[in-house]
Motif scaffolding. Structure first.
Motif, PDB file in Angstrom:
ATOM      1  N   GLU A 122      10.815 -57.671  70.687  1.00 25.88           N
ATOM      2  CA  GLU A 122      11.787 -58.529  70.031  1.00 25.88           C
ATOM      3  C   GLU A 122      11.664 -58.363  68.522  1.00 25.88           C
ATOM      4  O   GLU A 122      10.646 -57.870  68.045  1.00 25.88           O
ATOM      5  CB  GLU A 122      11.560 -59.981  70.450  1.00 25.88           C
ATOM      6  CG  GLU A 122      11.729 -60.169  71.946  1.00 25.88           C
ATOM      7  CD  GLU A 122      11.545 -61.601  72.393  1.00 25.88           C
ATOM      8  OE1 GLU A 122      10.870 -62.375  71.696  1.00 25.88           O
ATOM      9  OE2 GLU A 122      12.071 -61.932  73.465  1.00 25.88           O
ATOM     10  N   PRO A 123      12.669 -58.786  67.761  1.00 26.64           N
ATOM     11  CA  PRO A 123      12.611 -58.611  66.305  1.00 26.64           C
ATOM     12  C   PRO A 123      11.386 -59.257  65.650  1.00 26.64           C
ATOM     13  O   PRO A 123      10.862 -58.730  64.668  1.00 26.64           O
ATOM     14  CB  PRO A 123      13.892 -59.281  65.816  1.00 26.64           C
ATOM     15  CG  PRO A 123      14.812 -59.254  66.980  1.00 26.64           C
ATOM     16  CD  PRO A 123      13.937 -59.354  68.187  1.00 26.64           C
ATOM     17  N   ASP A 124      10.923 -60.367  66.204  1.00 30.55           N
ATOM     18  CA  ASP A 124       9.791 -61.075  65.603  1.00 30.55           C
ATOM     19  C   ASP A 124       8.465 -60.827  66.303  1.00 30.55           C
ATOM     20  O   ASP A 124       7.475 -61.496  66.029  1.00 30.55           O
ATOM     21  CB  ASP A 124      10.080 -62.574  65.548  1.00 30.55           C
ATOM     22  CG  ASP A 124      10.335 -63.175  66.931  1.00 30.55           C
ATOM     23  OD1 ASP A 124      10.604 -62.403  67.876  1.00 30.55           O
ATOM     24  OD2 ASP A 124      10.265 -64.398  67.060  1.00 30.55           O
ATOM     25  N   GLY A 125       8.407 -59.878  67.239  1.00 27.54           N
ATOM     26  CA  GLY A 125       7.162 -59.579  67.931  1.00 27.54           C
ATOM     27  C   GLY A 125       7.374 -59.097  69.341  1.00 27.54           C
ATOM     28  O   GLY A 125       8.338 -58.405  69.642  1.00 27.54           O
TER      29      GLY A 125
ATOM     30  N   ARG B  65       7.107 -60.241  73.614  1.00 25.55           N
ATOM     31  CA  ARG B  65       7.048 -61.317  74.605  1.00 25.55           C
ATOM     32  C   ARG B  65       6.558 -60.703  75.911  1.00 25.55           C
ATOM     33  O   ARG B  65       7.039 -59.674  76.357  1.00 25.55           O
ATOM     34  CB  ARG B  65       8.433 -61.933  74.792  1.00 25.55           C
ATOM     35  CG  ARG B  65       8.459 -63.139  75.675  1.00 25.55           C
ATOM     36  CD  ARG B  65       9.796 -63.872  75.569  1.00 25.55           C
ATOM     37  NE  ARG B  65      10.937 -62.989  75.463  1.00 25.55           N
ATOM     38  CZ  ARG B  65      11.707 -62.610  76.482  1.00 25.55           C
ATOM     39  NH1 ARG B  65      11.465 -63.047  77.687  1.00 25.55           N
ATOM     40  NH2 ARG B  65      12.715 -61.805  76.284  1.00 25.55           N
TER      41      ARG B  65
ATOM     42  N   ARG C 190       4.526 -65.323  73.571  1.00 24.52           N
ATOM     43  CA  ARG C 190       5.017 -64.549  72.429  1.00 24.52           C
ATOM     44  C   ARG C 190       3.844 -64.181  71.524  1.00 24.52           C
ATOM     45  O   ARG C 190       2.959 -64.996  71.280  1.00 24.52           O
ATOM     46  CB  ARG C 190       6.046 -65.343  71.649  1.00 24.52           C
ATOM     47  CG  ARG C 190       7.279 -65.606  72.462  1.00 24.52           C
ATOM     48  CD  ARG C 190       8.325 -66.365  71.652  1.00 24.52           C
ATOM     49  NE  ARG C 190       9.405 -66.803  72.507  1.00 24.52           N
ATOM     50  CZ  ARG C 190      10.448 -66.060  72.847  1.00 24.52           C
ATOM     51  NH1 ARG C 190      10.546 -64.834  72.400  1.00 24.52           N
ATOM     52  NH2 ARG C 190      11.386 -66.533  73.643  1.00 24.52           N
TER      53      ARG C 190
ATOM     54  N   THR D  49       2.794 -62.051  67.777  1.00 26.87           N
ATOM     55  CA  THR D  49       3.248 -61.439  66.533  1.00 26.87           C
ATOM     56  C   THR D  49       2.952 -59.940  66.600  1.00 26.87           C
ATOM     57  O   THR D  49       2.130 -59.493  67.420  1.00 26.87           O
ATOM     58  CB  THR D  49       2.512 -62.030  65.324  1.00 26.87           C
ATOM     59  OG1 THR D  49       1.122 -61.671  65.408  1.00 26.87           O
ATOM     60  CG2 THR D  49       2.686 -63.545  65.238  1.00 26.87           C
TER      61      THR D  49
END
Length: 58
Positions: A19-22, A24, A37, A39
């Motif tokens: 995902e864009p932020d890390g 999952r 989730r 990082t």
């Protein structure tokens, strides 16, 4: 998009979604919205530990 191993059978698998932020990690039985989730730094540390054998069974 959740990716699972080619060895996955009957939906009882662990999946990974970038995902864009890390990253999952999901239990595919529970659906795509579930999961833990991480990082990018946490995921990189986990992958480095796997490659270094930190999680190998004795």
């Amino acid at each position: 998009m959740v990716r699972t191993s080619s060895f996955c059978s009957e939906g009882s698998c662990v999946g990974v979604a970038l995902e864009p932020d890390g990253v999952r990690v999901v239990d595919t039985k529970l659906g795509d919205s579930s999961g833990l989730r991480f990082t990018p730094a946490e995921w990189a540390a986990f992958v480095a530990g796997v490659k270094a054998g930190e999680f190998d069974l004795p």
